[in-house]
Design an enzyme around this catalytic site. Structure first.
Site, short mmCIF file in Angstrom:
data_model
loop_
_atom_site.label_atom_id
_atom_site.label_comp_id
_atom_site.label_asym_id
_atom_site.label_seq_id
_atom_site.Cartn_x
_atom_site.Cartn_y
_atom_site.Cartn_z
N LEU A 73 0.83 -1.20 0.00
CA LEU A 73 0.00 0.00 0.00
C LEU A 73 0.87 1.25 0.00
O LEU A 73 1.93 1.27 0.61
CB LEU A 73 -0.89 0.04 1.25
CG LEU A 73 -1.83 -1.13 1.49
CD1 LEU A 73 -2.69 -0.85 2.70
CD2 LEU A 73 -2.69 -1.38 0.28
N GLY A 74 0.40 2.29 -0.66
CA GLY A 74 1.16 3.53 -0.62
C GLY A 74 0.60 4.60 -1.51
O GLY A 74 -0.07 4.33 -2.50
N TYR A 124 8.01 11.47 4.58
CA TYR A 124 7.88 10.20 3.86
C TYR A 124 8.65 9.09 4.56
O TYR A 124 8.12 8.02 4.84
CB TYR A 124 8.38 10.37 2.43
CG TYR A 124 8.21 9.14 1.56
CD1 TYR A 124 7.00 8.88 0.93
CD2 TYR A 124 9.26 8.23 1.40
CE1 TYR A 124 6.84 7.74 0.14
CE2 TYR A 124 9.10 7.09 0.62
CZ TYR A 124 7.89 6.86 -0.01
OH TYR A 124 7.73 5.73 -0.78
N LYS A 128 7.21 5.81 6.88
CA LYS A 128 7.60 4.45 6.50
C LYS A 128 8.29 3.74 7.65
O LYS A 128 8.02 2.56 7.93
CB LYS A 128 8.53 4.50 5.28
CG LYS A 128 7.88 4.98 4.00
CD LYS A 128 6.86 3.99 3.48
CE LYS A 128 6.35 4.38 2.10
NZ LYS A 128 5.33 3.43 1.59
#
Length: 220
Positions: A73-74, A124, A128
């Site tokens: 997913l992203g 970002y 993560k």
């Protein structure tokens, strides 16, 4: 074994009126491709499920009974805004992992990013790294994290920054294939190949070079 793979439909993200949000008419969809190998039958049965990310608990049954899960997913901050990015890359991913664990998944594979670090000052990489850290305590028998560099892939959607880096890094990649990028096909092959390798550490992190080496195309 029963395996599932999830992918996020980025088209459901939009930015309107200066604020980014998730459209309600375009459902946040989880396309879950489940391949089942019944005993004595070499031909897999492929089943696709579509769920609403905002109501994942209502679809817990979709995540039940699978041995291995692949989560890729992203989205991006440019596509979804800061809040939308966190919602997709952290909240949706973590919830999917929780449901997978509750459903009996023993090996969870997560596509993350090169440089992922929950203490990073870059949103970002921070998100993560944070989702990696939040999934680990769930206690999967095996948790594999893949940290690829810039993905070399032609997308249908527009990502100007990624397109620019692909053009710049293309020539460099031909000479130094693991320096700053990696073909998406290599990541896919590596994730599948790693699943078939006996587990070493309970939690394993594969950086870009390890992914590239594991995902090399077989010689003809």
């Amino acid at each position: 074994k029963r395996l599932w793979r999830g992918s996020f439909s980025r088209r459901s993200l939009s930015s309107e009126g200066g604020s980014s949000h998730l459209k309600t008419k375009r459902l946040r969809t989880w396309r879950c491709n489940v391949k089942i190998w019944p005993c004595g039958n070499p031909n897999p049965i492929k089943v696709q499920e579509v769920v609403d990310f905002e109501k994942l608990d209502d679809y817990a049954a979709v995540f039940q009974g699978h041995d291995v899960g692949y989560c890729c997913l992203g989205t991006t901050k440019a596509k979804a805004g800061a809040d939308g990015f966190i919602r997709v890359d952290h909240d949706y991913v973590l919830k999917s992992a929780e449901l997978a664990k509750a459903g009996g998944c023993s090996h969870f594979n997560l596509e993350s990013s090169k440089g992922a670090d929950k203490t990073s000052g870059f949103l970002y990489l921070k998100v993560k790294g944070q989702v990696e850290a939040d999934i680990e305590p769930l206690g999967f028998e095996r948790f594999s994290v893949y940290r690829p560099a810039v993905l070399m892939v032609d997308r249908q959607e527009s990502r100007p920054t990624e397109w620019f880096f692909r053009k710049v890094l293309g020539p460099i990649s031909s000479m130094f294939p693991t320096a700053m990028s990696i073909p998406i096909q290599s990541v896919t092959r590596a994730m599948v190949a790693n699943t078939l390798i006996p587990a070493g550490d309970k939690v394993e992190i594969l950086e870009n070079k390890a992914i590239y080496d594991l995902g090399k195309a077989p010689e003809k």
